[in-house]
Design a protein around this motif. Sequence first.
Motif, PDB file in Angstrom:
ATOM      1  N   ARG A 140       0.843  -1.199   0.000  1.00 46.94           N
ATOM      2  CA  ARG A 140       0.000   0.000   0.000  1.00 46.94           C
ATOM      3  C   ARG A 140       0.877   1.247   0.000  1.00 46.94           C
ATOM      4  N   ALA A 141       1.947   1.206   0.789  1.00 45.36           N
ATOM      5  CA  ALA A 141       2.869   2.338   0.832  1.00 45.36           C
ATOM      6  C   ALA A 141       3.573   2.523  -0.510  1.00 45.36           C
ATOM      7  N   ILE A 142       3.988   1.424  -1.117  1.00 50.67           N
ATOM      8  CA  ILE A 142       4.655   1.504  -2.411  1.00 50.67           C
ATOM      9  C   ILE A 142       3.726   2.108  -3.462  1.00 50.67           C
ATOM     10  N   MET A 143       2.465   1.684  -3.471  1.00 49.60           N
ATOM     11  CA  MET A 143       1.527   2.218  -4.458  1.00 49.60           C
ATOM     12  C   MET A 143       1.258   3.691  -4.224  1.00 49.60           C
ATOM     13  N   ALA A 144       1.211   4.118  -2.970  1.00 50.79           N
ATOM     14  CA  ALA A 144       0.990   5.536  -2.685  1.00 50.79           C
ATOM     15  C   ALA A 144       2.152   6.375  -3.207  1.00 50.79           C
ATOM     16  N   LEU A 145       3.383   5.944  -2.957  1.00 48.03           N
ATOM     17  CA  LEU A 145       4.545   6.663  -3.471  1.00 48.03           C
ATOM     18  C   LEU A 145       4.584   6.622  -4.998  1.00 48.03           C
ATOM     19  N   THR A 146       4.201   5.491  -5.558  1.00 45.55           N
ATOM     20  CA  THR A 146       4.182   5.356  -7.015  1.00 45.55           C
ATOM     21  C   THR A 146       3.227   6.363  -7.647  1.00 45.55           C
ATOM     22  N   ILE A 147       2.011   6.406  -7.130  1.00 45.48           N
ATOM     23  CA  ILE A 147       1.016   7.320  -7.695  1.00 45.48           C
ATOM     24  C   ILE A 147       1.424   8.768  -7.461  1.00 45.48           C
ATOM     25  N   GLY A 148       1.879   9.077  -6.247  1.00 40.77           N
ATOM     26  CA  GLY A 148       2.252  10.443  -5.943  1.00 40.77           C
ATOM     27  C   GLY A 148       3.376  10.962  -6.815  1.00 40.77           C
ATOM     28  N   TYR A 149       4.413  10.157  -7.013  1.00 44.00           N
ATOM     29  CA  TYR A 149       5.566  10.620  -7.781  1.00 44.00           C
ATOM     30  C   TYR A 149       5.364  10.505  -9.286  1.00 44.00           C
ATOM     31  N   SER A 150       4.452   9.658  -9.728  1.00 45.07           N
ATOM     32  CA  SER A 150       4.243   9.512 -11.172  1.00 45.07           C
ATOM     33  C   SER A 150       3.782  10.817 -11.802  1.00 45.07           C
ATOM     34  N   ALA A 151       3.013  11.616 -11.067  1.00 40.72           N
ATOM     35  CA  ALA A 151       2.546  12.893 -11.608  1.00 40.72           C
ATOM     36  C   ALA A 151       3.707  13.857 -11.813  1.00 40.72           C
ATOM     37  N   PHE A 152       4.643  13.898 -10.864  1.00 41.36           N
ATOM     38  CA  PHE A 152       5.805  14.779 -11.001  1.00 41.36           C
ATOM     39  C   PHE A 152       6.750  14.275 -12.090  1.00 41.36           C
ATOM     40  N   ILE A 153       6.951  12.963 -12.131  1.00 36.60           N
ATOM     41  CA  ILE A 153       7.859  12.397 -13.123  1.00 36.60           C
ATOM     42  C   ILE A 153       7.304  12.566 -14.531  1.00 36.60           C
ATOM     43  N   SER A 154       5.980  12.528 -14.682  1.00 35.13           N
ATOM     44  CA  SER A 154       5.390  12.720 -16.006  1.00 35.13           C
ATOM     45  C   SER A 154       5.720  14.093 -16.565  1.00 35.13           C
ATOM     46  N   GLU A 155       5.766  15.105 -15.700  1.00 35.51           N
ATOM     47  CA  GLU A 155       6.126  16.447 -16.149  1.00 35.51           C
ATOM     48  C   GLU A 155       7.590  16.518 -16.548  1.00 35.51           C
ATOM     49  N   VAL A 156       8.436  15.753 -15.872  1.00 37.94           N
ATOM     50  CA  VAL A 156       9.850  15.694 -16.247  1.00 37.94           C
ATOM     51  C   VAL A 156      10.000  15.088 -17.641  1.00 37.94           C
ATOM     52  N   PHE A 157       9.324  13.990 -17.875  1.00 35.14           N
ATOM     53  CA  PHE A 157       9.362  13.348 -19.191  1.00 35.14           C
ATOM     54  C   PHE A 157       8.786  14.269 -20.264  1.00 35.14           C
ATOM     55  N   ARG A 158       7.676  14.914 -19.962  1.00 40.71           N
ATOM     56  CA  ARG A 158       7.035  15.789 -20.950  1.00 40.71           C
ATOM     57  C   ARG A 158       7.979  16.913 -21.356  1.00 40.71           C
ATOM     58  N   ALA A 159       8.606  17.559 -20.367  1.00 41.28           N
ATOM     59  CA  ALA A 159       9.521  18.653 -20.674  1.00 41.28           C
ATOM     60  C   ALA A 159      10.725  18.164 -21.475  1.00 41.28           C
ATOM     61  N   GLY A 160      11.237  16.997 -21.130  1.00 43.17           N
ATOM     62  CA  GLY A 160      12.379  16.461 -21.859  1.00 43.17           C
ATOM     63  C   GLY A 160      12.046  16.118 -23.292  1.00 43.17           C
ATOM     64  N   ILE A 161      10.895  15.523 -23.498  1.00 48.06           N
ATOM     65  CA  ILE A 161      10.483  15.164 -24.865  1.00 48.06           C
ATOM     66  C   ILE A 161      10.243  16.417 -25.699  1.00 48.06           C
ATOM     67  N   GLN A 162       9.639  17.432 -25.104  1.00 52.19           N
ATOM     68  CA  GLN A 162       9.369  18.666 -25.846  1.00 52.19           C
ATOM     69  C   GLN A 162      10.632  19.465 -26.137  1.00 52.19           C
ATOM     70  N   SER A 163      11.730  19.151 -25.432  1.00 48.91           N
ATOM     71  CA  SER A 163      12.977  19.883 -25.673  1.00 48.91           C
ATOM     72  C   SER A 163      13.664  19.465 -26.968  1.00 48.91           C
ATOM     73  N   VAL A 164      13.267  18.335 -27.533  1.00 50.49           N
ATOM     74  CA  VAL A 164      13.853  17.868 -28.789  1.00 50.49           C
ATOM     75  C   VAL A 164      13.340  18.740 -29.931  1.00 50.49           C
ATOM     76  N   GLU A 165      14.245  19.172 -30.800  1.00 49.13           N
ATOM     77  CA  GLU A 165      13.866  20.055 -31.901  1.00 49.13           C
ATOM     78  C   GLU A 165      12.857  19.380 -32.824  1.00 49.13           C
TER      79      GLU A 165
END
Length: 270
Positions: A140-165
């Motif tokens: 239960r703790a692992i899933m809570a951390l997974t869900i909580g951090y997935s939202a922040f990590i998705s923004e990291v991935f989005r910004a990185g992908i959009q940085s490609v010309e």
Amino acid sequence: MPPATSTAKAEFPWWLAAALALALAAALFIASSDLYAQVFATVAKGIGITVFVTVVAFALASVIGLGVALMGLSSSRLLRQIARFYVEIIRGVPILVLLFWIAFAGAPAFVAAWNALTAPLQSAGYLGELLVRDVSLLWRAIMALTIGYSAFISEVFRAGIQSVEKGQIEAAKALGLTRAQRFRLIVFPQAIRTILPPLGNDFVAMVKDSSLVSVLGVADITQMGKVYAAGSFRFFETYSIVAYIYLILTVGLSLALRALERRLRRQHQE
């Protein structure tokens, strides 16, 4: 005025030397003190759980985060809105609150839904009824951390992908590469250089936030310290050791990630 040469590069990391000296002094003191050695031996039993929770939760969060990021960059308006809804809602909930919600509301709801969906199989004797206590507090703790951090990590991935010309993506289209091939061969290899530093910061942050799982009684570093301090009333000694272990983990990870970033930067320049 002389040019600003590589002063920053040549500057000796005195802070690191001081930190290493303090860490070595603390290690020698712990080894020479029976009390601190006993506290350290007890608290260190939780390192394995802390590492396990962090690695598993971060791996799952990265997979989910990448999926959400790709949804957010999709040509489908529905998928983009779903991704934005997920990111904004999850990021607006504190990790500790999310931990309690997943543990005591989400898990029972999941069990009830699972039993409802598998009722025919349970009636036929193929499956047994799932109980709330069957879902361990660790997961239960692992899933809570997974869900909580997935939202922040998705923004990291989005910004990185959009940085490609975009010109490179258009060139890949002109060569006839499929969307999956463009992402695998063109976009992701370039985006990872932008993604890695903030992704590493999130990993270090998760190491620290993993201490929150102790509120559920999961036997991590913090929980082992709480139990020992409650029984011995050695609060200063215990929590000093807890802080020391977390510092060793987080500072060590930060240095390793910086070394990896420098290596990738040199490879890119070559």
